[in-house]
Write an enzyme that holds these catalytic residues in place. Sequence first.
Site, PDB file in Angstrom:
ATOM      1  N   CYS A  57      -2.296   1.654   7.971  1.00  8.39           N
ATOM      2  CA  CYS A  57      -1.337   0.677   7.440  1.00  8.39           C
ATOM      3  C   CYS A  57      -1.948  -0.717   7.358  1.00  8.39           C
ATOM      4  O   CYS A  57      -2.367  -1.289   8.360  1.00  8.39           O
ATOM      5  CB  CYS A  57      -0.111   0.666   8.341  1.00  8.39           C
ATOM      6  N   GLU A  67       0.823  -1.201   0.000  1.00  8.02           N
ATOM      7  CA  GLU A  67       0.000   0.000   0.000  1.00  8.02           C
ATOM      8  C   GLU A  67       0.858   1.253   0.000  1.00  8.02           C
ATOM      9  O   GLU A  67       1.944   1.274   0.578  1.00  8.02           O
ATOM     10  CB  GLU A  67      -0.921   0.011   1.229  1.00  8.02           C
ATOM     11  N   SER A  79       7.959   4.309  17.044  1.00  6.98           N
ATOM     12  CA  SER A  79       6.625   3.956  17.526  1.00  6.98           C
ATOM     13  C   SER A  79       6.763   3.435  18.950  1.00  6.98           C
ATOM     14  O   SER A  79       7.177   2.301  19.168  1.00  6.98           O
ATOM     15  CB  SER A  79       6.002   2.878  16.620  1.00  6.98           C
ATOM     16  N   CYS A  87      -1.945  -3.313  14.767  1.00 10.93           N
ATOM     17  CA  CYS A  87      -1.651  -2.917  13.387  1.00 10.93           C
ATOM     18  C   CYS A  87      -2.171  -3.960  12.407  1.00 10.93           C
ATOM     19  O   CYS A  87      -1.912  -5.158  12.572  1.00 10.93           O
ATOM     20  CB  CYS A  87      -0.135  -2.745  13.225  1.00 10.93           C
TER      21      CYS A  87
END
Length: 551
Positions: free
Chosen positions: A453, A201, A327, A229
């Site tokens: 994501c 993506e 993160s 995620c």
Amino acid sequence: LLEFAVFSSCIGICILFDKQRVVSVTNTFLHMTKFQSFGWSLTVMFFSVVASLSPLRTKLFTHAFSARSIATRNFQRKSPTHLFVASSSSPTTTSQKSISSGSTASAENQKIINLHTIPKDELEEVLKSWGYPKFRASQVYNFVRETGCTSIDDMHNLPAKLRNDLKEYASLGTLKLDLEMISKDGTKKRAYRLQDGQLIESVLMPYEDGRCTACISSQAGCAMGCVFCATGQMGFARQLTPDEIFEQVSRFASELKKEKKRLSNIVFMGMGEPLANYRNVKTAINRITQELGIGARRITVSTVGVVPNIKKLTTDPELPQIKLAVSLHCASEEERTALMPANARYGGLDELMQTLRNYIDTTGRRITLEWALIEGQNDTPETAKKLGRLIKRHNLRPDMVHINVIPLNPTGGFAGTPSGRSRVNDFVRVMEQDFGVSTTPRVRRGIDIDAGCGQLKATIEKKKREEEKKMLEENNVPAMAQQDLASFIEESSSTTISATPMIGVYEEEEEEESSAKDSEVVKFSIDEDFVVIDDDMDGDFEDPEFETEWE
């Protein structure tokens, strides 16, 4: 006749020593006879024999007569296919070598040259070898990079013959657009299908002040296993090549130029862990800065905290001064490991924070800590104070740390929900007033098009499963047979991507020499105690237990 005599002698020698190399030399002869120089034919035939009899045959031949080195010489070729030279290849190497290893495809049914990724100097060599003047490369390059041309037929000031050659041997990118969605806020999200069928993506986010930011993927899938995620829930498939990374950026940049706009920022926050694909990401970043004119300070690499490669990035002289984002999401070991299993893999929070302090002290650059706010889990004022104390305990200067907080993007595989506005504001207030750390609440982009994501890929795959199920029902396939077929499909797909991701760095090793002969059975055993991370001398911190080789 002389060439045929040389060829016959070569075949005889090969049969005496290694019959399996006959095909290699035959292919070489067929390609070399297209050159008009007998001297070159004779020389290449000699090297092909040597290569055929040597354990180093592939590298020796490829290095001595790579297509790029031959293309620089002024041979008059009959067609663009003469850019290629057959090499004596083993099953683990491609059967043909092209001018740019990353810019071409080896399969016969694919285009040879990717106009989005081939460097300009190599494009000049290609067109020159086809008999065209050097300035034609600049024209083609300008069409692709500057005007956003999407069809070779639209390159009107090129000769018809050159356009025909390009249509036969070149493509405007190898990433196949599988699905594109545009949000009401202007965010554009794409799902690209790679040549092996994997999906990745890319997202383009325009802002009111004129900025345009591209969010880029670095892997197909992800091995880090972050439970919130969508990509982490999928597991890891493979690394993206430098060209697959670069093309995502090049496409957005050229399309924006067509609209009289400019790609201003790039964030490696798409699918995958960039620092687990360190070499390919570094190569792509260098090309982005050099060829697309995007400054290094406008490129941000985001990581879950791959400590060894943060250390490498800190002192890497070959990497420009990009921005680093981490993160974090949790301020205690237990909570972070539960949410992000890679935390324990790389030494925990203390090791990460010490590495970040060293990064700041060495580079003099500010870091960004990313914090996805999850309702009732990590969004309270107490949690904010815990984060502030963590930063203070490790002596990170408040002015060298910036925190981006953003409400969670919900996914089907995680029960958490995004924090409300009041909780976001309270978190920001504590960090800024009590600890003096600048904190910015970010607006979620493209929520109506699954811009988070991995979310679009999950949507595509879910839709595909529903369509397959509907097709089976329409064909009156018995329920038991449907279940068996679904199980078979699931087992088959698991060989490509792991349903339950293993945590680790999946960065490929350099290709090693092998003394094994073709078709030889090699016996081996696995010593479970052999994995010793401290003994990794190549600096990549690659654990063979988690290594996945992509060929």
